[in-house]
Design a protein around this motif. Structure first.
Motif, mmCIF file in Angstrom:
data_model
loop_
_atom_site.group_PDB
_atom_site.id
_atom_site.type_symbol
_atom_site.label_atom_id
_atom_site.label_comp_id
_atom_site.label_asym_id
_atom_site.label_seq_id
_atom_site.Cartn_x
_atom_site.Cartn_y
_atom_site.Cartn_z
ATOM 1 N N ILE A 141 -30.980 17.313 -11.912
ATOM 2 C CA ILE A 141 -29.981 18.375 -12.006
ATOM 3 C C ILE A 141 -30.047 19.251 -10.753
ATOM 4 O O ILE A 141 -31.122 19.493 -10.217
ATOM 5 N N ASP A 142 -28.877 19.682 -10.261
ATOM 6 C CA ASP A 142 -28.824 20.526 -9.066
ATOM 7 C C ASP A 142 -29.308 21.934 -9.387
ATOM 8 O O ASP A 142 -29.149 22.415 -10.503
ATOM 9 N N ALA A 143 -29.839 22.609 -8.378
ATOM 10 C CA ALA A 143 -30.371 23.951 -8.587
ATOM 11 C C ALA A 143 -29.265 24.993 -8.683
ATOM 12 O O ALA A 143 -29.494 26.101 -9.146
ATOM 13 N N ASP A 144 -28.048 24.656 -8.240
ATOM 14 C CA ASP A 144 -27.009 25.679 -8.136
ATOM 15 C C ASP A 144 -26.158 25.804 -9.400
ATOM 16 O O ASP A 144 -25.124 26.461 -9.380
ATOM 17 N N LEU A 145 -26.603 25.151 -10.475
ATOM 18 C CA LEU A 145 -25.911 25.231 -11.773
ATOM 19 C C LEU A 145 -24.504 24.639 -11.745
ATOM 20 O O LEU A 145 -23.685 24.956 -12.593
ATOM 21 N N GLN A 146 -24.218 23.788 -10.768
ATOM 22 C CA GLN A 146 -22.937 23.079 -10.811
ATOM 23 C C GLN A 146 -22.953 22.032 -11.919
ATOM 24 O O GLN A 146 -21.916 21.612 -12.391
ATOM 25 N N ASP A 147 -24.156 21.624 -12.294
ATOM 26 C CA ASP A 147 -24.314 20.718 -13.426
ATOM 27 C C ASP A 147 -24.763 21.548 -14.616
ATOM 28 O O ASP A 147 -25.879 22.051 -14.625
ATOM 29 N N ASP A 174 -16.838 19.277 -17.090
ATOM 30 C CA ASP A 174 -16.154 20.009 -16.029
ATOM 31 C C ASP A 174 -17.191 20.542 -15.066
ATOM 32 O O ASP A 174 -18.121 21.226 -15.472
ATOM 33 N N ARG A 175 -17.029 20.211 -13.790
ATOM 34 C CA ARG A 175 -18.005 20.672 -12.815
ATOM 35 C C ARG A 175 -17.723 22.133 -12.464
ATOM 36 O O ARG A 175 -16.614 22.500 -12.135
ATOM 37 N N ASP A 176 -18.755 22.965 -12.568
ATOM 38 C CA ASP A 176 -18.605 24.391 -12.286
ATOM 39 C C ASP A 176 -18.755 24.653 -10.797
ATOM 40 O O ASP A 176 -19.368 23.871 -10.087
ATOM 41 N N PRO A 177 -18.223 25.795 -10.329
ATOM 42 C CA PRO A 177 -18.535 26.188 -8.956
ATOM 43 C C PRO A 177 -19.992 26.640 -8.867
ATOM 44 O O PRO A 177 -20.591 26.999 -9.876
ATOM 45 N N ARG A 178 -20.558 26.593 -7.690
ATOM 46 C CA ARG A 178 -21.970 26.958 -7.503
ATOM 47 C C ARG A 178 -22.181 28.427 -7.868
ATOM 48 O O ARG A 178 -21.350 29.279 -7.590
ATOM 49 N N VAL A 179 -23.305 28.754 -8.524
ATOM 50 C CA VAL A 179 -23.500 30.092 -9.084
ATOM 51 C C VAL A 179 -23.828 31.125 -8.015
ATOM 52 O O VAL A 179 -23.390 32.275 -8.070
HETATM 53 MG MG MG Z 1 -23.793 22.223 -5.299
#
Ligand code: MG
Ligand code: UDP
Length: 314
Positions: A94-100, A197-202
């Motif tokens: 999982i990515d660190a930026d909460l896009q997942d 749905d992919r979120d934008p990076r937090v």
């Molecule tokens: Mg990202």
């Protein structure tokens, strides 16, 4: 004993995103108590306070592990570095930026318990990404799929749950120019797709830019298929065929009608065209030779500066 699940989180300059991420994943782990959790962060040579933040987290939370790499190696290498340090029954990358969104993980676990080995999240939408990025990625997947028989997972990132046997399989690939998305398809096993749905990076900024994306696309294609070499050969063959026919026509015409000196434009056109085709073909061959060169060096993939294993994973 309960089954163990590791969240594998590659992190490069993610100081700003880490607190948000930690909040969401610890809430998830707290609500899913029948598994024992490990949060394995791979600090990929961050130049901000990511490492300090991870050390703090590890102190206050027994579930936190971290691998600190000796420098920035890129996400692909950070992932294999993480996989090399995992002994759990299942792993979620999982990515660190909460896009997942971590909230998808219970669904993944459900399918894993039903017997799937690789439960991957497919993007329905990509919030916060430009039309150009969406289009180029669409074309890229199309080209890649056309050039190989292995089914390519379109619009799928690295966000997925992997059974231990997938992790063991992925560890066997020690190539240095890694294209992990291709490897997930390559290893096979029972796959299951879920939509999100992919979120934008937090917080923080993306580490991607177009130069990196183009390089990644070329790496993807050249590491996955030799079809471009085949295309270059076929193109060369077709062009030679036309050239040969044209030569015969010229010879016959000269014999019948005598020499004429006109035709500078057509000659230039042919010379330039052939020159272009040759240069492209050489470039393609060069790409593969570069890969051979890099792989034959047999360099280690990464170096670990420090490894801290969570108590929960011992
Ligand atoms: Mg990202
Ligand atoms: N990442 C990494 N090493 C790098 C670049 C990125 O470990 O050299 C990590 C980053 O911290 C994040 C994930 O890879 O967790 C995805 O990166 P990013 O969000 O920048 O890519 P994007 O989502 O824009 O494709």
């Amino acid at each position: 004993m309960s089954k163990t699940i590791t969240l594998l989180i590659p992190a490069y300059n993610e100081e700003a995103a880490l607190p948000h991420l930690y909040e969401r994943i610890s809430a998830l782990a707290d609500s899913t108590k029948n598994y024992s959790w490990e949060f394995l962060f791979v600090n990929d040579g961050s130049r901000d306070g990511t490492l300090d933040a991870l050390k703090q987290l590890a102190k206050k939370d027994e579930r936190v592990s971290y691998v600190n790499l000796s420098r920035n190696f890129g996400k692909e290498t950070a992932m294999i570095a993480g996989l090399d340090h995992i002994e759990s029954d299942a792993t979620v990358i999982i990515d660190a930026d909460l896009q997942d969104p971590p909230e998808l993980i219970p669904d993944m676990i459900k399918y894993w318990e039903e017997g799937y080995d690789d439960v991957y999240a497919k993007r329905k939408s990509r919030a916060g990404e430009t039309l150009l990025k969406k289009k180029t990625s669409e074309w890229f997947y199309k080209i890649l799929q056309r050039s190989t028989n292995i089914p390519i997972q379109v619009d799928t990132g690295d966000f997925r749950l992997l059974d231990q046997r997938c992790v063991l399989a992925l560890r066997e690939f020690r190539e240095s120019q890694r294209y992990t998305k291709g490897l997930f398809s390559w290893i096979g096993y029972k796959k299951k797709e879920i939509l999100y749905d992919r979120d934008p990076r937090v917080a923080g900024a993306t580490k991607w830019n177009y130069a990196k994306l183009i390089n990644f696309a070329i790496d993807g294609i050249t590491s996955f298929t030799t079809a471009p070499l085949r295309i270059a050969s076929i193109l060369g063959f077709v062009v030679s065929l036309f050239a040969f026919a044209y030569i015969i026509y010229l010879v016959v015409r000269t014999l019948l009608l005598g020499v004429d000196l006109a035709g500078y434009a057509s000659m230039m056109a042919v010379i330039l065209f052939l020159g272009g085709v040759q240069l492209i073909s050489l470039g393609i061959i060069g790409e593969y030779i570069a890969r051979i060169f890099n792989e034959t060096k047999q360099r280690p993939l990464y170096f670990v500066e420090e490894f801290h294993r969570a108590k929960s994973a011992k």
